[in-house]
Enzyme design. Structure first.
Site, PDB file in Angstrom:
ATOM      1  N   HIS A 290      14.729 -51.946 -44.087  1.00  0.00           N
ATOM      2  CA  HIS A 290      15.315 -50.807 -44.798  1.00  0.00           C
ATOM      3  C   HIS A 290      16.398 -50.097 -43.979  1.00  0.00           C
ATOM      4  O   HIS A 290      17.068 -49.197 -44.512  1.00  0.00           O
ATOM      5  CB  HIS A 290      14.226 -49.807 -45.192  1.00  0.00           C
ATOM      6  CG  HIS A 290      13.444 -50.238 -46.396  1.00  0.00           C
ATOM      7  ND1 HIS A 290      12.503 -51.236 -46.339  1.00  0.00           N
ATOM      8  CD2 HIS A 290      13.482 -49.829 -47.700  1.00  0.00           C
ATOM      9  CE1 HIS A 290      11.982 -51.413 -47.545  1.00  0.00           C
ATOM     10  NE2 HIS A 290      12.560 -50.584 -48.388  1.00  0.00           N
ATOM     11  N   SER A 312      14.232 -49.140 -52.629  1.00  0.00           N
ATOM     12  CA  SER A 312      13.318 -49.188 -51.494  1.00  0.00           C
ATOM     13  C   SER A 312      11.958 -49.693 -51.937  1.00  0.00           C
ATOM     14  O   SER A 312      11.579 -49.574 -53.105  1.00  0.00           O
ATOM     15  CB  SER A 312      13.160 -47.801 -50.862  1.00  0.00           C
ATOM     16  OG  SER A 312      12.181 -47.035 -51.542  1.00  0.00           O
ATOM     17  N   ASP A 313      11.216 -50.266 -51.002  1.00  0.00           N
ATOM     18  CA  ASP A 313       9.810 -50.481 -51.280  1.00  0.00           C
ATOM     19  C   ASP A 313       9.110 -49.126 -51.198  1.00  0.00           C
ATOM     20  O   ASP A 313       9.655 -48.155 -50.674  1.00  0.00           O
ATOM     21  CB  ASP A 313       9.195 -51.485 -50.298  1.00  0.00           C
ATOM     22  CG  ASP A 313       8.025 -52.244 -50.909  1.00  0.00           C
ATOM     23  OD1 ASP A 313       7.411 -51.728 -51.864  1.00  0.00           O
ATOM     24  OD2 ASP A 313       7.712 -53.347 -50.437  1.00  0.00           O
ATOM     25  N   TRP A 314       7.896 -49.075 -51.692  1.00  0.00           N
ATOM     26  CA  TRP A 314       7.204 -47.795 -51.795  1.00  0.00           C
ATOM     27  C   TRP A 314       6.992 -47.158 -50.417  1.00  0.00           C
ATOM     28  O   TRP A 314       6.394 -47.778 -49.530  1.00  0.00           O
ATOM     29  CB  TRP A 314       5.867 -47.987 -52.495  1.00  0.00           C
ATOM     30  CG  TRP A 314       5.994 -48.097 -53.985  1.00  0.00           C
ATOM     31  CD1 TRP A 314       7.057 -48.583 -54.681  1.00  0.00           C
ATOM     32  CD2 TRP A 314       5.025 -47.690 -54.942  1.00  0.00           C
ATOM     33  NE1 TRP A 314       6.806 -48.505 -56.026  1.00  0.00           N
ATOM     34  CE2 TRP A 314       5.581 -47.965 -56.220  1.00  0.00           C
ATOM     35  CE3 TRP A 314       3.760 -47.140 -54.861  1.00  0.00           C
ATOM     36  CZ2 TRP A 314       4.878 -47.690 -57.404  1.00  0.00           C
ATOM     37  CZ3 TRP A 314       3.071 -46.867 -56.036  1.00  0.00           C
ATOM     38  CH2 TRP A 314       3.626 -47.140 -57.290  1.00  0.00           C
TER      39      TRP A 314
END
Length: 797
Positions: A290, A312-314
């Site tokens: 990220h 984004s991922d969580w």
């Protein structure tokens, strides 16, 4: 001073007192962004120019838990409870289907879209997300076989049809984007998320990923009204984490990334035009994905030309500070993620909520915010949400779990089943000769769907499937045999469960409690007694959604340090075998299982992974010969954890040998038997010598014959090996496959086109190169059952 989301909200709201407009103003002629006849770029330019900083940042935010505060006790949208960011205009909402069936979810999304259009200043519609790993994760939706089982079909056309249905079910409810497919190359079976992937091979994962994206989005470059935006997950290196534990580092060099982990992402973008990408939680060479501008900007956007949205991922942006410690606080984490190219933060307002203050303080350029918002708005315009964001709840109810979708789910389950062993032709069983059948196993009477599952309208357990198949002619009795985990951590319903599915609740339960040995001994004794009075014992063992799953938090683990059957299942299998009753083993599971302790004793083994809502019907058909299993393994199955890493496309120097044991796998990649047999003949390459364009392609053909007495499917597999290369290359690399159905005695010629895209690798300068020399072209029914012919590549004609 640390900038908090709360302080950013307070400052944002000071300038918003007079920001709310009315619906009539939105259709005024002085708002070109509402004119569908204009080019999308002009509409975006107009809208972006009208937006305040707060409204821009709002589009970069999402609500998940935050949406719960806006619902009443019945789960309906309650406008009186909307949050401050929601009044400004929120970009996206996660999982609107939580607590809703098909009709209720459509009504929920409609209510929100109406309110946003009528009560926010610019009326920018919300974009809704759901999960759809193997069908829409929602109540009443169709649940197909888990991703790794879909990979076992080796049938991209089938996969495309599966996700076309999933897309239609999602869009009918008002959902416009799904967080799927997972195209991680998975090379560690300890990792609990391996079930979410298409296996260990980059080519197979790429073909399945391309098919999934085409199913979700449609076959073109735009997303139609019955389709959704697909999100490629998780870029990259996620599928072979250090120690096999989720989010662990991916300590791999650039060439390994480019040749093994990145190809499925590139193919899904360049061939299928995937419109969204999610970075992975892990770090690569010390840089979390990220915050990795080389990965997300230079490679993804620069080299591949990706122009979609990076989500984004969580909670992954906050993890740059909280887990990876590459940022001092969430504000710095937000800056790093935005600089890397992440457009929107999921699932709730955390780090990106600081951008209003950060822009005003000069720490973030508003132009950087504009760039992200432009991409986010483009998705909404291209989806047609400004023209029509509402859906028909009646249609949503009709399409969810429809009969045609049930048939497709059954077909997918049939094609996913793998025959691992069949000594002396024990299978298929002769139904007309059986009067007493034992079905034994901890979950044989319910349906295990795997992770990211909803609650389908229809389910068929293995017990139900066998009883339906045999009817009144046979007594089919059931014994639990052993218990893997105690479901009392999430339900008061007694075990064993009879019918239905509890996969979603089991997968979400934090605490995992193994059953006690004394109670299991009693269950095992009852199963042995049942086996003794039966003509055949069908023993169903494997995993459940507690013993293999995503480890998404320290208090919610899902990875394991061993590969065997969890609990006392192996003891159960041995005890049933000791009765002398003919025994068939059925594996229902999420990770490759090392069943070394029983594999030599069991005469017949069917492997199903998680087969979806129609599990029982498909398994019964395979057991009694109504279908002929034709699936193939998408992974290598190790004998024990000490052999790891274990994958077929190893380098030449790997696996020199062990003292006292073998380096050979329990089952090789691409392996799967049939109730019939196949013969390969006349392998040829035409021409056998190729060079620079336009003479840089060749054709590989082989004749495949069904030499048995049953119709059957064979997956013809093409591998290559670069005999001599500047950098080391694997001993074999999958470069083509074709699933064909052949009648007894039928011969078919299967042909593959081979060109530079199949022969190239990343050379000295990290550019793709086809080096002159000999390539071994290998074709067969698995990675270890191959015949070979040479192909010569020359530098000049």
């Amino acid at each position: 001073m640390t900038i908090t989301p709360a302080r950013a909200l307070l400052r944002a709201l000071l300038g918003m007192a007079a920001s709310v407009g009315v619906a009539a103003a939105q259709v005024a002629q002085d708002r070109p962004y509402l004119d569908p006849s204009l080019p999308v770029e002009r509409r975006i330019d107009d809208l972006l120019a009208r937006m305040t900083l707060e409204e821009k940042v709002g589009q970069m935010l999402c609500l998940w838990q935050g949406k719960r505060a806006m619902t009443d006790s019945a789960g309906r949208f309650d406008p009186s409870r909307v949050s401050d960011w929601f009044r400004i205009g929120i970009g996206r909402i996660e999982r609107p289907g939580e607590g809703h069936g098909a009709r209720a979810e459509a009504e929920f999304t409609n209510a929100i879209q109406r309110w946003v259009k009528e009560h926010t200043r610019l009326g920018i519609p919300v974009l809704f997300h759901e999960e759809a790993l193997h069908g829409l994760e929602g109540e009443q939706a169709t649940s197909f076989p888990q991703a790794i089982a879909l990979a076992s079909t080796w049938n991209p056309d089938l996969v495309e049809r599966v996700f076309t249905v999933a897309a239609a079910e999602a869009r009918a409810r008002g959902v416009e984007q799904v967080l799927a497919p997972v195209v991680d190359v998975a090379r560690d079976p300890r990792w609990g998320r391996i079930e979410e992937t298409y296996g260990e091979d980059p080519y197979l994962a790429a073909r399945m990923g391309v098919a999934a994206v085409r199913g979700f989005q449609g076959g073109g470059t735009t997303v139609g009204p019955s389709h959704v935006i697909a999100t490629l997950k998780h870029m990259t290196g996620h599928g072979q984490p250090e120690s096999g534990t989720n989010v662990g580092p991916a300590p791999y060099g650039e060439r390994a990334l480019r040749d093994f982990f990145l190809p499925p992402f590139e193919a899904a973008i360049t061939e299928a035009h995937a419109k969204s990408v999610m970075p992975s939680y892990n770090e690569v060479d010390g840089i979390p994905s990220h915050a990795n501008r080389w990965l997300l900007h230079d490679v993804l956007r620069g080299e591949w030309g990706f122009d979609g949205v990076i989500v984004s991922d969580w909670f992954a942006i906050s993890q740059l500070a909280d887990l990876h410690h590459v940022a001092a606080d969430r504000a710095e984490a937000a800056r790093r993620a935005l600089a890397a190219g992440v457009d929107i933060e999921l699932p709730d307002v955390q780090a990106y909520g600081t951008f209003v203050d950060q822009v005003r303080q000069g720490r973030v350029a508003e132009a950087a915010v504009d760039t992200a918002v432009r991409r986010l708005l483009e998705a909404k315009f291209e989806l047609g949400l400004f023209e029509n964001s509402l859906v028909d709840p009646d249609a949503a109810d009709r399409i969810s779990g429809a009969d045609s979708s049930r048939k497709l789910a059954l077909d997918a389950a049939r094609q996913a089943i793998i025959l691992l062993k069949n000594d002396k032709g024990l299978l298929p069983l002769a139904a007309d000769r059986l009067a007493r059948v034992a079905v034994i196993g901890p979950h044989a009477a319910e349906v295990l769907l795997g992770g990211y599952s909803g609650g389908p309208r229809h389910t068929v357990s293995i017990l139900e499937g066998i009883r339906a198949r045999l009817g009144a002619r046979a007594a089919v009795e059931y014994a639990e045999g052993t218990r893997i985990t105690e479901d009392s951590t999430f339900t008061r319903e007694p075990q064993p469960h009879m019918g239905g599915t509890r996969s979603h609740a089991r997968w979400g339960a934090d605490r995992v409690v193994l059953a006690d040995r004394a109670s299991n001994a009693q269950r095992r004794a009852a199963a042995v007694a049942l086996a003794r009075r039966s003509q055949v014992a069908i023993v169903v063992v494997g995993d459940n959604e507690m013993t293999t799953r995503e480890a998404y938090a320290p208090n919610h683990l899902g990875d394991r340090d061993e590969l065997g059957l969890p609990g006392e299942q192996e003891e159960l299998v041995r005890a049933v075998l000791a009765t002398g009753t003919p025994t068939v083993l059925v594996l229902i599971h999420g990770r490759p299982l090392s069943i070394t302790g029983v594999v030599t004793q069991i005469p017949a083994i069917l492997d199903g992974w998680y087969l979806g809502q129609e599990t029982g019907t498909a398994v019964a058909e395979a057991l009694f010969g109504d279908i002929n299993p034709g699936g193939k393994l998408p992974v290598t199955v190790a004998r024990q954890v000490g052999q790891l890493p274990m994958f077929y496309n190893r380098k030449p120097s790997a696996r020199r040998g062990y003292l006292f044991d073998t380096t050979e796998p329990l089952f090789p990649f691409g392996y799967g038997l049939s109730y019939t047999t196949f013969a390969y003949a006349n392998l040829r390459v035409t021409p056998a010598r190729i060079g620079p364009p336009p003479r840089d392609r060749t054709s590989v053909s082989v004749d495949v014959t069904n030499t048995g007495k049953r119709t059957g499917d064979e997956v013809v597999q093409l591998y290559i090996r670069d005999a001599v290369s500047w950098a080391t290359r694997p001993v074999a690399e999958l470069r083509g496959f074709r699933r064909v159905s052949l009648q007894p005695g039928e011969t078919r010629t299967v042909t593959f086109d081979v060109g530079p895209e199949h022969l190239a690798y990343h050379g000295p300068d990290m550019k793709r190169v086809v080096e002159p020399g000999r390539f071994d072209i290998m074709v067969g029914g698995s990675s270890t059952d191959l015949r070979s012919v040479a192909l010569d590549v020359v530098a000049a004609p």
